[in-house]
Design a protein around this motif. Structure first.
Motif, PDB file in Angstrom:
ATOM      1  N   PHE A  60       1.339  -0.889  -0.078  1.00  0.00           N
ATOM      2  CA  PHE A  60       0.208   0.081   0.382  1.00  0.00           C
ATOM      3  C   PHE A  60       0.813   1.534  -0.014  1.00  0.00           C
ATOM      4  CE2 PHE A  60      -2.282  -3.434   2.132  1.00  0.00           C
ATOM      5  CZ  PHE A  60      -3.661  -3.162   1.847  1.00  0.00           C
ATOM      6  N   PHE A  61       0.473   2.253  -0.872  1.00  0.00           N
ATOM      7  CA  PHE A  61       1.447   3.355  -0.641  1.00  0.00           C
ATOM      8  C   PHE A  61       0.430   4.115  -0.208  1.00  0.00           C
ATOM      9  CE2 PHE A  61       2.508   1.163  -4.197  1.00  0.00           C
ATOM     10  CZ  PHE A  61       4.490   1.796  -3.789  1.00  0.00           C
ATOM     11  N   VAL A  62       0.225   4.927   1.466  1.00  0.00           N
ATOM     12  CA  VAL A  62      -0.543   5.232   1.727  1.00  0.00           C
ATOM     13  C   VAL A  62      -0.706   6.755   1.775  1.00  0.00           C
ATOM     14  CG1 VAL A  62      -1.281   6.029   4.669  1.00  0.00           C
ATOM     15  CG2 VAL A  62      -0.941   3.469   4.216  1.00  0.00           C
ATOM     16  N   ASP A  63      -2.163   7.797   1.046  1.00  0.00           N
ATOM     17  CA  ASP A  63      -1.776   9.050   1.352  1.00  0.00           C
ATOM     18  C   ASP A  63      -2.780   8.976   2.537  1.00  0.00           C
ATOM     19  OD1 ASP A  63      -2.997  11.791   0.696  1.00  0.00           O
ATOM     20  OD2 ASP A  63      -3.867  11.178  -0.734  1.00  0.00           O
ATOM     21  N   GLU A  64      -1.504  10.270   3.571  1.00  0.00           N
ATOM     22  CA  GLU A  64      -1.664  10.722   4.845  1.00  0.00           C
ATOM     23  C   GLU A  64      -3.288  11.583   4.429  1.00  0.00           C
ATOM     24  OE1 GLU A  64      -1.567   9.381   7.255  1.00  0.00           O
ATOM     25  OE2 GLU A  64      -0.201   7.994   6.566  1.00  0.00           O
ATOM     26  N   GLU A  65      -3.032  12.434   3.756  1.00  0.00           N
ATOM     27  CA  GLU A  65      -4.106  13.632   3.301  1.00  0.00           C
ATOM     28  C   GLU A  65      -4.987  13.621   2.750  1.00  0.00           C
ATOM     29  OE1 GLU A  65      -1.336  16.708   1.056  1.00  0.00           O
ATOM     30  OE2 GLU A  65       0.326  15.966   2.688  1.00  0.00           O
ATOM     31  N   TYR A  66      -5.476  12.528   2.045  1.00  0.00           N
ATOM     32  CA  TYR A  66      -6.313  12.289   1.560  1.00  0.00           C
ATOM     33  C   TYR A  66      -7.474  10.938   1.793  1.00  0.00           C
ATOM     34  CZ  TYR A  66     -10.092  12.429  -2.147  1.00  0.00           C
ATOM     35  OH  TYR A  66     -10.964  11.763  -3.034  1.00  0.00           O
ATOM     36  N   PRO A  67      -8.839  10.370   2.160  1.00  0.00           N
ATOM     37  CA  PRO A  67      -8.836   9.607   2.819  1.00  0.00           C
ATOM     38  C   PRO A  67     -10.091   9.086   2.255  1.00  0.00           C
ATOM     39  CG  PRO A  67     -10.040  10.680   4.377  1.00  0.00           C
ATOM     40  CD  PRO A  67      -8.414  11.638   3.475  1.00  0.00           C
ATOM     41  N   HIS A  68      -9.773   8.268   1.205  1.00  0.00           N
ATOM     42  CA  HIS A  68     -10.938   8.066  -0.204  1.00  0.00           C
ATOM     43  C   HIS A  68     -11.722   7.061   0.393  1.00  0.00           C
ATOM     44  CE1 HIS A  68      -8.824   3.871  -0.042  1.00  0.00           C
ATOM     45  NE2 HIS A  68      -9.595   3.320  -0.449  1.00  0.00           N
ATOM     46  N   LEU A  69     -11.877   6.638   1.308  1.00  0.00           N
ATOM     47  CA  LEU A  69     -13.108   6.113   2.228  1.00  0.00           C
ATOM     48  C   LEU A  69     -13.641   7.328   3.288  1.00  0.00           C
ATOM     49  CD1 LEU A  69     -11.890   2.455   2.717  1.00  0.00           C
ATOM     50  CD2 LEU A  69     -13.799   3.379   0.341  1.00  0.00           C
ATOM     51  N   ARG A  70     -15.318   7.329   2.935  1.00  0.00           N
ATOM     52  CA  ARG A  70     -15.895   8.397   4.493  1.00  0.00           C
ATOM     53  C   ARG A  70     -17.234   8.054   4.410  1.00  0.00           C
ATOM     54  NH1 ARG A  70     -15.178  13.876   1.321  1.00  0.00           N
ATOM     55  NH2 ARG A  70     -14.612  12.721  -0.039  1.00  0.00           N
ATOM     56  N   ILE A  71     -17.845   8.065   5.549  1.00  0.00           N
ATOM     57  CA  ILE A  71     -19.207   8.129   5.667  1.00  0.00           C
ATOM     58  C   ILE A  71     -19.661   9.583   5.515  1.00  0.00           C
ATOM     59  CG2 ILE A  71     -20.816   7.283   7.832  1.00  0.00           C
ATOM     60  CD1 ILE A  71     -19.257   4.966   7.382  1.00  0.00           C
ATOM     61  N   LYS A  72     -20.328   9.637   5.036  1.00  0.00           N
ATOM     62  CA  LYS A  72     -21.595  10.532   4.992  1.00  0.00           C
ATOM     63  C   LYS A  72     -22.015  11.789   5.544  1.00  0.00           C
ATOM     64  CE  LYS A  72     -23.449   9.590   0.456  1.00  0.00           C
ATOM     65  NZ  LYS A  72     -23.950   8.843  -0.550  1.00  0.00           N
ATOM     66  N   ASP A  73     -22.253  10.318   6.619  1.00  0.00           N
ATOM     67  CA  ASP A  73     -22.890  10.882   7.746  1.00  0.00           C
ATOM     68  C   ASP A  73     -23.239   9.436   8.959  1.00  0.00           C
ATOM     69  OD1 ASP A  73     -24.568  11.961   9.901  1.00  0.00           O
ATOM     70  OD2 ASP A  73     -26.877  11.922   8.344  1.00  0.00           O
ATOM     71  N   GLU A  74     -22.647   9.924  10.174  1.00  0.00           N
ATOM     72  CA  GLU A  74     -22.418   8.808  11.196  1.00  0.00           C
ATOM     73  C   GLU A  74     -23.501   8.686  11.945  1.00  0.00           C
ATOM     74  OE1 GLU A  74     -18.769  10.168  13.311  1.00  0.00           O
ATOM     75  OE2 GLU A  74     -17.923  10.166  12.083  1.00  0.00           O
ATOM     76  N   LYS A  75     -24.491   9.564  12.033  1.00  0.00           N
ATOM     77  CA  LYS A  75     -25.960   8.758  12.583  1.00  0.00           C
ATOM     78  C   LYS A  75     -26.446   7.680  12.115  1.00  0.00           C
ATOM     79  CE  LYS A  75     -26.575  14.437  13.491  1.00  0.00           C
ATOM     80  NZ  LYS A  75     -27.113  15.085  13.908  1.00  0.00           N
ATOM     81  N   VAL A  76     -26.501   7.979  10.334  1.00  0.00           N
ATOM     82  CA  VAL A  76     -26.848   7.034   9.989  1.00  0.00           C
ATOM     83  C   VAL A  76     -26.379   5.616  10.516  1.00  0.00           C
ATOM     84  CG1 VAL A  76     -27.271   5.860   7.311  1.00  0.00           C
ATOM     85  CG2 VAL A  76     -27.370   8.326   7.882  1.00  0.00           C
ATOM     86  N   CYS A  77     -24.622   5.454  10.969  1.00  0.00           N
ATOM     87  CA  CYS A  77     -24.371   4.257  10.836  1.00  0.00           C
ATOM     88  C   CYS A  77     -24.833   3.667  12.508  1.00  0.00           C
ATOM     89  CB  CYS A  77     -22.777   4.356  11.011  1.00  0.00           C
ATOM     90  SG  CYS A  77     -22.193   4.893   9.793  1.00  0.00           S
ATOM     91  N   LEU A  78     -25.382   5.077  13.469  1.00  0.00           N
ATOM     92  CA  LEU A  78     -25.509   4.872  14.302  1.00  0.00           C
ATOM     93  C   LEU A  78     -26.701   3.881  15.069  1.00  0.00           C
ATOM     94  CD1 LEU A  78     -24.528   8.343  16.100  1.00  0.00           C
ATOM     95  CD2 LEU A  78     -23.248   5.586  16.160  1.00  0.00           C
ATOM     96  N   LYS A  79     -27.467   4.201  13.510  1.00  0.00           N
ATOM     97  CA  LYS A  79     -29.177   3.817  13.617  1.00  0.00           C
ATOM     98  C   LYS A  79     -29.012   2.332  12.848  1.00  0.00           C
ATOM     99  CE  LYS A  79     -31.155   8.038  13.276  1.00  0.00           C
ATOM    100  NZ  LYS A  79     -31.615   9.350  12.268  1.00  0.00           N
ATOM    101  N   CYS A  80     -28.584   1.774  12.153  1.00  0.00           N
ATOM    102  CA  CYS A  80     -28.191   0.242  11.298  1.00  0.00           C
ATOM    103  C   CYS A  80     -27.454  -0.392  12.136  1.00  0.00           C
ATOM    104  CB  CYS A  80     -26.712   0.909   9.954  1.00  0.00           C
ATOM    105  SG  CYS A  80     -26.414  -0.863   9.463  1.00  0.00           S
ATOM    106  N   ASN A  81     -28.460  -1.497  12.191  1.00  0.00           N
ATOM    107  CA  ASN A  81     -28.693  -2.195  13.408  1.00  0.00           C
ATOM    108  C   ASN A  81     -28.026  -4.075  12.606  1.00  0.00           C
ATOM    109  OD1 ASN A  81     -30.098  -1.514  15.151  1.00  0.00           O
ATOM    110  ND2 ASN A  81     -31.969  -1.820  14.520  1.00  0.00           N
TER     111      ASN A  81
END
Length: 96
Positions: free
Chosen positions: A16-37
């Protein structure tokens, strides 16, 4: 008979060549994950990039992403932003 494939052995050969400045994976809305069972993201990623914190939120270790895109289609709420890493970064597969 065909031998079995150990996915951990295969993943350990990936570089892996890690890009510390740009995460290419992100969660749109963390509240949605909290509601996901079901939290299927904890299971569909072959690299185990998604982890559950003690607080119940999802932590993404994008540095080990295999860029398979399974999270892009696997989240039932389409709550994951997936893009390719910037040029020169990301996974580097070794063939042979």
């Amino acid at each position: 008979m065909v031998g079995s494939v150990n996915i951990d052995e295969k993943i350990s050969s990936v570089k892996f060549f890690v890009d510390e400045e740009y995460p290419h994976l992100r969660i749109k809305d963390e509240k949605v994950c909290l509601k996901c069972n079901e939290k299927p993201c904890l299971n569909f990623c072959p690299a185990g990039v998604y982890r559950l914190t003690e607080e119940g939120s999802i932590l993404i270790s994008y540095q080990a992403c295999l860029e398979c895109g399974s999270c892009r289609i696997g989240c039932p709420f389409e709550n994951i932003i997936w893009s390719y890493p910037r040029g020169g970064f990301g996974v580097n597969y070794k063939f042979g």
